[in-house]
Design an enzyme around this catalytic site. Structure first.
Site, short mmCIF file in Angstrom:
data_model
loop_
_atom_site.label_atom_id
_atom_site.label_comp_id
_atom_site.label_asym_id
_atom_site.label_seq_id
_atom_site.Cartn_x
_atom_site.Cartn_y
_atom_site.Cartn_z
N LYS A 185 -19.18 -18.35 -0.45
CA LYS A 185 -20.62 -18.29 -0.19
C LYS A 185 -21.39 -17.34 -1.10
O LYS A 185 -20.94 -16.23 -1.36
CB LYS A 185 -20.85 -17.83 1.25
CG LYS A 185 -20.45 -18.88 2.27
CD LYS A 185 -20.76 -18.36 3.65
CE LYS A 185 -20.61 -19.48 4.68
NZ LYS A 185 -20.96 -19.00 6.01
N ARG B 179 0.82 -1.21 0.00
CA ARG B 179 0.00 0.00 0.00
C ARG B 179 0.86 1.26 0.00
O ARG B 179 0.47 2.27 -0.60
CB ARG B 179 -0.94 -0.02 1.20
CG ARG B 179 -2.05 -1.05 1.00
CD ARG B 179 -2.83 -1.32 2.24
NE ARG B 179 -4.03 -2.09 1.93
CZ ARG B 179 -4.84 -2.60 2.83
NH1 ARG B 179 -4.59 -2.45 4.12
NH2 ARG B 179 -5.92 -3.27 2.46
N GLY C 24 -9.42 -10.22 -1.69
CA GLY C 24 -8.26 -10.70 -0.93
C GLY C 24 -7.78 -12.06 -1.39
O GLY C 24 -6.60 -12.24 -1.73
N GLY D 103 -12.80 -4.34 0.37
CA GLY D 103 -14.19 -3.90 0.54
C GLY D 103 -14.65 -2.91 -0.52
O GLY D 103 -15.75 -3.02 -1.04
P1 ADP Z 1 -12.24 -13.04 -2.20
O1 ADP Z 1 -11.48 -12.86 -0.90
O2 ADP Z 1 -11.33 -13.00 -3.38
O3 ADP Z 1 -13.41 -12.12 -2.33
P2 ADP Z 1 -13.80 -15.22 -1.11
O4 ADP Z 1 -13.35 -14.84 0.26
O5 ADP Z 1 -15.21 -14.96 -1.46
O6 ADP Z 1 -12.83 -14.54 -2.21
O7 ADP Z 1 -13.59 -16.77 -1.36
C1 ADP Z 1 -12.39 -17.46 -1.14
C2 ADP Z 1 -12.61 -18.74 -0.40
O8 ADP Z 1 -13.55 -19.59 -1.06
C3 ADP Z 1 -11.33 -19.53 -0.29
O9 ADP Z 1 -10.99 -19.67 1.07
C4 ADP Z 1 -11.66 -20.87 -0.93
O10 ADP Z 1 -11.09 -21.97 -0.25
C5 ADP Z 1 -13.17 -20.92 -0.80
N1 ADP Z 1 -13.75 -21.88 -1.75
C6 ADP Z 1 -13.72 -21.82 -3.07
N2 ADP Z 1 -14.32 -22.89 -3.61
C7 ADP Z 1 -14.75 -23.67 -2.60
C8 ADP Z 1 -15.45 -24.90 -2.52
N3 ADP Z 1 -15.83 -25.57 -3.61
N4 ADP Z 1 -15.71 -25.39 -1.28
C9 ADP Z 1 -15.32 -24.70 -0.18
N5 ADP Z 1 -14.67 -23.53 -0.20
C10 ADP Z 1 -14.37 -23.01 -1.40
#
Ligand code: ADP
Ligand code: MG
Length: 399
Positions: free
Chosen positions: A199, A38, A357, A380
């Site tokens: 999710k 950053r 992230g 965010g």
């Molecule tokens: P970002 O931080 O890029 O916005 P997220 O936090 O929404 O991404 O998602 C990342 C997480 O999703 C990771 O920890 C990854 O392990 C999990 N993930 C991805 N696919 C699956 C899956 N099929 N089952 C369980 N967890 C998953």
């Protein structure tokens, strides 16, 4: 493209006092900064202003002191990292307003840089209090915001100040806004979005917004399981939000109405335990997942088909990994599709913008973060932008 002033619009600022909002909310361990990304992002802006002879006053928040002075959250903890990256001496001022800052400004020479204390030590910051902002503005003549990552919050240092002084976007802010505009504001079409991650519930607004904006919506990760389940697929023990079935149907209907093609995996990588290369690992059709299995990645056939979709597109925006990429081999689809996107970007066929992230971590893991057109580290603020929300810190610059 919406309009905001940049450093190109500055007149002669020699000797003028510039307040510069930067992101110094750096990860720390044992009192030392562990990642100075950053700081490096804002260094060009700080050095450009100093080079033009401004007296630069840096403003930033650090941690969550909730309106009180908390000595362990003094932004002075970042001073060494700041001086190391800038290669310049930086004076620390333990206030953001009032006579102490006024005195400091008197001592500073043109081209000098000072760091003001953590804005969140004062309640007026998060309250976006005009009186607090006015007190900060009183010691300065112009305001530069270079902290896109804080722009989703209407705080005094990100929003109110922009109304009180001539306001400019810094170079990092300018680059981020330009990239985001190319991705969803005025993109070359067709546009594809990859939305993955754990999710659906955490990205409902993202999905709802994107179906109206993009031609192809590629859903992967845990959230694909929820969509598959809503479509009547038995997803076994997979991470899945069964209660969101109706919501998924609504999103699919909205996509249909908007002419957005939704891509869900038709083959998947499954296992009975979440571990590296487990003995139960296998690839199967989505309709063949056993009751005791979990879907942990998109399968190879679907991944290849998705790469073909990207070949037909001109713009890609990506948030969320396609699988549980932290553990091998469930990183396979994410790595493969990221490399396809990087190759298309290198050919000049695709504008690729990614953020989030875990997404940034996954692209680094795939070795392609530098090959994307733009990778946002804003967290965010990037997600709120993907949700189509107005970012107060950006709006205030655009008046
Ligand atoms: P970002 O931080 O890029 O916005 P997220 O936090 O929404 O991404 O998602 C990342 C997480 O999703 C990771 O920890 C990854 O392990 C999990 N993930 C991805 N696919 C699956 C899956 N099929 N089952 C369980 N967890 C998953
Ligand atoms: Mg995450």
């Amino acid at each position: 493209m919406t309009k905001f002033k940049t450093l190109d619009d500055l007149g002669d600022i020699a000797g003028k006092v510039a307040l510069v909002r930067v992101d110094l909310n750096l990860p720390m361990r044992d009192g030392a900064v562990t990642d100075d990304t950053r700081v490096r992002a804002s260094a060009p802006t700080i050095l450009e202003l100093a080079g033009k002879g401004a007296k630069v006053l840096l403003l930033a928040h650090f941690g969550r002191p909730k309106g009180e002075r908390v000595s362990t959250m003094s932004v002075s903890m970042t001073l060494d990292a700041l001086q190391a990256v800038l290669g310049e001496e930086v004076m620390f001022v333990p206030e953001v307003a009032g006579p102490v800052v006024e005195q400091a400004v008197g001592i500073l020479q043109a081209g000098d840089i000072a760091l003001l204390e953590n804005t969140r030590f004062w309640k007026g910051e998060e309250a976006n209090d005009p009186a607090f902002a006015k007190a900060i503005a009183a010691n300065a003549e112009l305001y530069v915001n270079d902290a896109f990552s804080a722009a989703h919050r209407a705080h005094a240092s990100t929003e109110a100040l922009a109304h009180l002084l001539p306001a400019y976007a810094g170079r990092a802010m300018e680059a981020e806004l330009t990239a985001l505009d190319k991705a969803l504001g005025n993109p070359a079409t067709p546009v594809a979005a990859v939305v993955g991650g754990a999710k659906v519930s955490s990205k409902l607004d993202v999905l709802t917004h994107l179906v109206t904006k993009v031609d192809h919506l590629i859903i992967g990760g845990g959230m694909a399981n929820t969509f598959l389940a809503a479509r009547g697929v038995n997803v076994g023990k997979s991470l899945c939000e069964h209660e969101l079935a109706a919501t998924c149907e609504q999103i699919l209907d909205a996509a249909d109405a908007a002419g957005c093609t939704v891509h869900l995996p038709y083959d998947v990588v499954v296992a009975k335990e979440f571990a590296a290369n487990p003995p139960s690992l296998r690839t199967c059709n989505v309709h063949e997942v056993a009751a005791d299995e979990m879907i942990l990645d998109v399968g190879p056939q679907a991944t290849e088909a998705l790469a073909d979709v990207l070949k037909t597109c001109r713009t890609l925006v990506w948030n969320g990994p396609l699988g549980a990429f932290e553990i091998a081999p469930f990183d396979t689809a994410t790595v493969a599709l990221a490399r396809s996107a990087a190759a298309l970007t290198a050919e000049g066929a695709l504008v690729s913008v990614a953020g989030g992230g875990d997404t940034v971590a996954a692209l680094n893991h795939a070795g392609v973060a530098d090959s994307f057109s733009y990778v946002s580290t804003a967290g965010g603020a990037f997600l709120e932008w993907m949700e189509g929300k107005e970012l107060p810190g950006v709006t205030a610059l655009e008046r």
